[in-house]
Design a protein around this motif. Structure first.
Motif, PDB file in Angstrom:
ATOM      1  N   ARG A  98       7.480  -9.994 -19.610  1.00 13.37           N
ATOM      2  CA  ARG A  98       8.074 -10.885 -20.610  1.00 13.37           C
ATOM      3  C   ARG A  98       7.012 -11.325 -21.618  1.00 13.37           C
ATOM      4  NH1 ARG A  98       9.287 -15.651 -18.583  1.00 13.37           N
ATOM      5  NH2 ARG A  98       7.893 -15.368 -16.790  1.00 13.37           N
ATOM      6  N   GLY A  99       7.479 -11.906 -22.706  1.00 10.11           N
ATOM      7  CA  GLY A  99       6.595 -12.431 -23.736  1.00 10.11           C
ATOM      8  C   GLY A  99       6.063 -11.361 -24.667  1.00 10.11           C
ATOM      9  N   ARG A 100       5.009 -11.696 -25.382  1.00 10.74           N
ATOM     10  CA  ARG A 100       4.401 -10.730 -26.303  1.00 10.74           C
ATOM     11  C   ARG A 100       3.904  -9.501 -25.543  1.00 10.74           C
ATOM     12  NH1 ARG A 100      -0.371 -12.308 -28.888  1.00 10.74           N
ATOM     13  NH2 ARG A 100      -0.786 -13.775 -27.180  1.00 10.74           N
ATOM     14  N   SER A 101       3.851  -8.377 -26.246  1.00  9.14           N
ATOM     15  CA  SER A 101       3.356  -7.150 -25.619  1.00  9.14           C
ATOM     16  C   SER A 101       2.335  -6.487 -26.525  1.00  9.14           C
ATOM     17  CB  SER A 101       4.510  -6.180 -25.336  1.00  9.14           C
ATOM     18  OG  SER A 101       5.149  -5.780 -26.537  1.00  9.14           O
ATOM     19  N   LEU A 102       1.494  -5.654 -25.908  1.00 11.03           N
ATOM     20  CA  LEU A 102       0.462  -4.915 -26.629  1.00 11.03           C
ATOM     21  C   LEU A 102       0.403  -3.502 -26.069  1.00 11.03           C
ATOM     22  CD1 LEU A 102      -1.987  -4.886 -28.614  1.00 11.03           C
ATOM     23  CD2 LEU A 102      -3.412  -5.571 -26.662  1.00 11.03           C
ATOM     24  N   ILE A 103       0.602  -2.506 -26.942  1.00  7.29           N
ATOM     25  CA  ILE A 103       0.548  -1.098 -26.534  1.00  7.29           C
ATOM     26  C   ILE A 103      -0.834  -0.537 -26.862  1.00  7.29           C
ATOM     27  CG2 ILE A 103       1.508   1.213 -26.894  1.00  7.29           C
ATOM     28  CD1 ILE A 103       4.152  -0.112 -27.614  1.00  7.29           C
ATOM     29  N   SER A 120      -0.432 -10.717 -18.081  1.00  7.21           N
ATOM     30  CA  SER A 120      -0.022 -11.095 -16.723  1.00  7.21           C
ATOM     31  C   SER A 120       0.795 -10.014 -16.031  1.00  7.21           C
ATOM     32  CB  SER A 120       0.791 -12.394 -16.757  1.00  7.21           C
ATOM     33  OG  SER A 120       0.016 -13.463 -17.235  1.00  7.21           O
ATOM     34  N   SER A 121       1.162  -8.933 -16.763  1.00  4.58           N
ATOM     35  CA  SER A 121       1.897  -7.816 -16.166  1.00  4.58           C
ATOM     36  C   SER A 121       1.734  -6.605 -17.077  1.00  4.58           C
ATOM     37  CB  SER A 121       3.383  -8.148 -15.978  1.00  4.58           C
ATOM     38  OG  SER A 121       3.992  -8.506 -17.209  1.00  4.58           O
ATOM     39  N   HIS A 122       2.071  -5.433 -16.570  1.00  2.00           N
ATOM     40  CA  HIS A 122       1.940  -4.233 -17.392  1.00  2.00           C
ATOM     41  C   HIS A 122       2.891  -3.124 -16.922  1.00  2.00           C
ATOM     42  CE1 HIS A 122      -1.095  -3.105 -14.163  1.00  2.00           C
ATOM     43  NE2 HIS A 122      -0.268  -2.086 -14.143  1.00  2.00           N
ATOM     44  N   LYS A 123       3.108  -2.184 -17.836  1.00  2.20           N
ATOM     45  CA  LYS A 123       3.780  -0.927 -17.529  1.00  2.20           C
ATOM     46  C   LYS A 123       2.918   0.189 -18.095  1.00  2.20           C
ATOM     47  CE  LYS A 123       8.609  -2.517 -17.504  1.00  2.20           C
ATOM     48  NZ  LYS A 123       9.949  -2.330 -18.100  1.00  2.20           N
ATOM     49  N   VAL A 124       2.666   1.217 -17.290  1.00  2.32           N
ATOM     50  CA  VAL A 124       1.874   2.365 -17.746  1.00  2.32           C
ATOM     51  C   VAL A 124       2.835   3.504 -18.054  1.00  2.32           C
ATOM     52  CG1 VAL A 124       0.088   4.028 -17.163  1.00  2.32           C
ATOM     53  CG2 VAL A 124      -0.125   1.661 -16.398  1.00  2.32           C
ATOM     54  N   GLN A 125       2.859   3.920 -19.306  1.00  2.00           N
ATOM     55  CA  GLN A 125       3.728   5.030 -19.707  1.00  2.00           C
ATOM     56  C   GLN A 125       3.111   6.383 -19.342  1.00  2.00           C
ATOM     57  OE1 GLN A 125       3.149   2.336 -22.061  1.00  2.00           O
ATOM     58  NE2 GLN A 125       5.002   1.510 -21.110  1.00  2.00           N
ATOM     59  N   ARG A 126       1.792   6.499 -19.532  1.00  2.00           N
ATOM     60  CA  ARG A 126       1.116   7.764 -19.238  1.00  2.00           C
ATOM     61  C   ARG A 126      -0.295   7.488 -18.749  1.00  2.00           C
ATOM     62  NH1 ARG A 126       3.553   8.686 -24.195  1.00  2.00           N
ATOM     63  NH2 ARG A 126       1.562   8.331 -25.275  1.00  2.00           N
ATOM     64  N   GLY A 127      -0.724   8.295 -17.802  1.00  2.00           N
ATOM     65  CA  GLY A 127      -2.101   8.231 -17.342  1.00  2.00           C
ATOM     66  C   GLY A 127      -2.356   7.140 -16.333  1.00  2.00           C
ATOM     67  N   ALA A 128      -3.634   6.744 -16.239  1.00  2.00           N
ATOM     68  CA  ALA A 128      -4.075   5.663 -15.362  1.00  2.00           C
ATOM     69  C   ALA A 128      -5.164   4.898 -16.094  1.00  2.00           C
ATOM     70  CB  ALA A 128      -4.586   6.220 -14.032  1.00  2.00           C
ATOM     71  N   TRP A 129      -5.220   3.591 -15.860  1.00  2.00           N
ATOM     72  CA  TRP A 129      -6.113   2.711 -16.611  1.00  2.00           C
ATOM     73  C   TRP A 129      -6.900   1.809 -15.668  1.00  2.00           C
ATOM     74  CZ3 TRP A 129      -5.924   2.263 -22.159  1.00  2.00           C
ATOM     75  CH2 TRP A 129      -4.983   3.120 -22.757  1.00  2.00           C
ATOM     76  N   VAL A 130      -8.014   1.288 -16.179  1.00  2.00           N
ATOM     77  CA  VAL A 130      -8.762   0.262 -15.462  1.00  2.00           C
ATOM     78  C   VAL A 130      -8.741  -1.013 -16.304  1.00  2.00           C
ATOM     79  CG1 VAL A 130     -10.908  -0.358 -14.333  1.00  2.00           C
ATOM     80  CG2 VAL A 130     -10.282   2.042 -14.541  1.00  2.00           C
ATOM     81  N   LEU A 131      -8.339  -2.115 -15.674  1.00  2.00           N
ATOM     82  CA  LEU A 131      -8.351  -3.428 -16.312  1.00  2.00           C
ATOM     83  C   LEU A 131      -9.537  -4.204 -15.750  1.00  2.00           C
ATOM     84  CD1 LEU A 131      -5.474  -2.312 -16.747  1.00  2.00           C
ATOM     85  CD2 LEU A 131      -4.600  -4.633 -16.463  1.00  2.00           C
TER      86      LEU A 131
END
Length: 334
Positions: A98-103, A120-131
């Motif tokens: 919810r709230g603002r998003s950043l791609i 506070s949450s995420h969705k990964v469309q492609r690949g894998a990431w490190v936060l």
């Protein structure tokens, strides 16, 4: 091949173990809480301090690591199986997306924007990431993967300062020359002509046997397709052993190709022609030195495996050969 090799001592010392699939419990492998160095080949691996891929985590991409995070505290290992090309992640301001998003599609230091310590949450469309908790890849890590959307970061809420996509290991390229689809052009050209004249009634000899030397060459070239996904600097070998009976225009069996480098190889050699020492009476002898030039173009099928992703594309191998030199003799009565 995607694998990890772990060692019980720093600098790859002591007992080592190799794994090609995820290990939820290193106790079962008799290797719990003892890893001090490791090597990764292929896709990245995530190490965890607890069993079943839980606890603190740290990711290792392809390479050699003489020391590790969580020395002697690693209890499970997980290989990243996602396709790591063209990564994309969406960060959300609040939990449950919810709230603002950043791609994002590239590595980003969030300090320089409006999303620093916000996600506070995420969705990964492609690949894998490190936060990362801090800028410049510092602090605690959290791996985000396309197969695991996360609706709530828990203690990691509002702490993300740096984000980057994981990179796949080096590509493994298999090149197959499609000889059944080749184009071949052959021609003979005269590169030298020598004439001997005997007007007498008896056979005539040269004063000495005559040798002449000529330079021959073979040039190989490889061209990539305009849409190739092979990265610059990637090298592989093309097996250019000819089909049976057609090995007359290549000096070696392999041709090394590097994207972005010189993809042409030229080899030269000297060929010696022995001319006849005698000319029959009342005869004009003409010796023509001929070079057989062969130009072959053939498509090459490239099977490219990057991590767990495989795709096929095509290039072109070309061989221009002039290493076959012969002498043609012609006698005429005068």
């Amino acid at each position: 091949m995607n694998k990890i090799i772990v060692y019980e001592q720093i600098n790859f010392g002591g007992i080592g173990k190799e794994f090609t699939s995820s290990v939820p419990n290193l106790v079962m492998e008799n290797f719990n809480d003892c890893i001090s160095s490791l090597k990764v080949i292929g896709n990245p691996w995530v190490v965890y301090t607890d069993r079943n891929f839980s606890g603190s985590q740290f990711v290792y991409e392809e390479g050699e690591y003489p020391t590790v995070e969580f020395n002697d505290r690693i209890s499970s290992l997980e290989v990243v199986t996602e396709d790591l090309t063209y990564p994309q992640i969406t960060l959300y301001e609040h939990d449950k997306f919810r709230g603002r998003s950043l791609i994002l599609t590239t590595e980003t230091n969030l300090v320089y924007g409006s999303f620093h310590d916000v996600a506070s949450s995420h969705k990964v469309q492609r690949g894998a990431w490190v936060l990362y908790e801090h800028i410049n890849r510092q602090g605690a890590q959290m791996v985000a993967r396309a197969s695991h959307d996360l609706p709530n970061y828990g203690w990691f809420n509002d702490r993300v300062s740096h984000v980057r996509p994981l990179k796949p290991g080096k590509s493994i390229i298999k090149a197959e020359i499609l000889w059944d689809k080749k184009e071949e052009h052959v021609k003979s050209i005269t590169i030298d002509s020598i004439c001997g004249l005997n007007k007498g009634e008896h056979e005539q000899s040269f004063s000495t046997e005559l040798f002449k030397e000529y330079t021959a060459s073979v040039t190989d070239n490889f061209s990539f397709s305009n849409s190739t996904q092979i990265s610059w600097g990637t090298s592989f070998s093309v097996d250019v052993g000819m089909v049976k009976g057609e090995q007359n225009f290549s000096f070696s069996n392999t041709f090394t190709v590097e994207r972005g480098g010189s993809n042409t190889r030229t080899e030269r050699k000297s060929t010696q022609i022995t001319l006849p020492t005698k000319i029959a009476p009342q005869t004009k002898l003409t010796v023509n030195v001929l070079r057989k030039e062969v130009d072959v173009k053939v498509p090459v099928k490239l099977t490219i495996q990057t991590g767990y992703n495989t795709h096929v594309e095509f290039g072109e191998y070309r061989c221009q050969s002039g290493n076959s030199i012969t002498a043609e003799f012609k006698e005429e009565k005068i």
